[in-house]
Design an enzyme around this catalytic site. Structure first.
Site, mmCIF file in Angstrom:
data_model
loop_
_atom_site.group_PDB
_atom_site.id
_atom_site.type_symbol
_atom_site.label_atom_id
_atom_site.label_comp_id
_atom_site.label_asym_id
_atom_site.label_seq_id
_atom_site.Cartn_x
_atom_site.Cartn_y
_atom_site.Cartn_z
ATOM 1 C CG ASP A 17 -4.049 -5.102 0.782
ATOM 2 O OD1 ASP A 17 -2.961 -4.325 1.165
ATOM 3 O OD2 ASP A 17 -4.935 -4.771 1.105
ATOM 4 C CG ASN A 160 -3.517 3.827 13.795
ATOM 5 O OD1 ASN A 160 -2.316 4.413 14.091
ATOM 6 N ND2 ASN A 160 -4.664 4.337 13.648
ATOM 7 C CD GLU A 197 -1.667 -2.014 7.595
ATOM 8 O OE1 GLU A 197 -2.714 -1.817 8.236
ATOM 9 O OE2 GLU A 197 -1.364 -1.547 6.528
ATOM 10 C CG HIS A 261 -0.796 -6.284 3.040
ATOM 11 N ND1 HIS A 261 -1.445 -5.853 3.779
ATOM 12 C CD2 HIS A 261 -0.988 -7.767 2.614
ATOM 13 C CE1 HIS A 261 -2.584 -6.637 4.139
ATOM 14 N NE2 HIS A 261 -2.128 -7.843 3.440
ATOM 15 N NE ARG A 295 -3.135 0.117 -1.876
ATOM 16 C CZ ARG A 295 -3.667 -0.129 -0.868
ATOM 17 N NH1 ARG A 295 -2.946 -0.156 0.411
ATOM 18 N NH2 ARG A 295 -4.983 -0.402 -0.594
#
Length: 321
Positions: A17, A160, A197, A261, A295
């Site tokens: 992120d 979600n 998101e 992200h 990640r």
């Protein structure tokens, strides 16, 4: 190193992120989710590649109990009215309820010229229409108005998270009504979870673009894009249009899985737009992918097509020795 690319990837390992902002002082400031989800870390460097071993400081840590005690996710750093702000999401528990965590959005403030110095003050929770799962708040300004864009769970909508926009009174207070501008509707947004998101905003070519991430956080994770004309009413849902196809997805050939992200920054010379995002370099994950630490933060130059839309391209292969 890939001589066709100015950046060596991954830029920073085990940072998901990622948010990178180039400030007027010439430094790139970076924050991201750490694998332990227990703190907020800032780092800075005069170059994007330099973030890998740049000056680093932990500026905030989670509490032992309460609403700021678990899963510190996706911090972003913004410079607003001569002060620094960090948006982040935090939860009370690591337990899931019907597949959701209990995250809420919070804000920190720092008056120092260098955000790695001085004191970070907790400004509290960003209150929205519902007390429900909310995270990944991002900020942008347009025509003198400040806006917040964030994902949240509407208790009355299956799924979600959807994307919402609202005007801001200050960096931690919404002003007026929140408006839903995107909800998972295409198959590529609904794999594993129904998710929109991780929004990030870039303004170019008479348009405002909001990138976002969709589906589960494994190799199905991918990025989509919304756009609005810069002269349109941004609090009108009909101003926003979602591209029917994702803008970046897993690429087996380059060995990049679950790109998502992202944030946007500019190259060192200020002439190119740079996509900052995370991806893994393997597909198979043991256990919950949220607790797989690999990640990694990556960077690549993006281009623009004849219609003025961004072209992210394929996620570039690793080229770091």
């Amino acid at each position: 190193m890939n001589t066709n690319m100015p950046y060596q990837n991954p830029v920073v390992e085990q940072r998901a992120d990622p948010w990178v902002y180039k400030h007027e002082d010439g430094y790139y400031y970076m924050t991201a989710s750490v694998p332990e989800y227990d703190r907020i870390e800032l780092r800075r460097s005069k170059t994007i590649n330099g973030l890998s071993d740049g000056e680093t400081k932990v500026v905030w840590r989670k509490y032992a109990t309460g609403p700021l005690s678990a899963n510190i996710w996706a911090p972003e750093i913004h410079f607003i009215d001569q002060k620094w702000y960090i948006n982040f999401a935090a939860a009370r528990t690591t337990d899931t309820k019907e597949g959701l965590f209990d995250h809420r959005m919070f804000v920190l403030e720092n008056e120092s010229a260098n955000p790695l110095e001085g004191e970070w003050i907790e400004k509290g929770q960003i209150k929205t229409k519902w007390e429900s799962f909310a995270l990944d708040a991002t900020y942008f300004e347009h025509k003198g108005i400040s806006y917040l864009v964030w994902p949240q769970k509407d208790p009355d909508i299956v799924g979600n998270s959807n994307l919402y926009i609202a005007e801001l009174e200050n960096p931690w207070t919404i002003k007026g009504e929140q408006v839903m501008i995107a909800t998972p509707e295409y198959d590529w947004e609904k794999i594993g979870f129904l998710v929109n998101e991780g929004p990030a905003v870039i303004k170019r070519n008479g348009k405002i673009f909001i990138s976002f991430s969709a589906s589960a956080t494994n190799h199905h994770y991918c990025m989509g894009i919304l756009s609005a004309d810069e002269s349109s009413p941004l609090l009108d849902a009909s101003s926003w249009h979602k591209q029917a196809e994702p803008i970046m997805t897993t690429n087996e050939q380059t060995g990049q899985y679950g790109p998502g992200h992202n944030s946007f920054t500019v190259s060192e010379d200020g002439k190119q737009d740079v996509l900052i995002y995370h991806a893994r370099n393997y597909k198979e994950i043991t256990g919950d992918p949220l607790y797989d630490p690999n990640r990694h933060t990556r960077a690549q130059v993006i281009t623009w097509d004849q219609e003025g839309f961004p072209v992210f391209g394929e996620p570039v292969p690793d080229d770091k020795e």
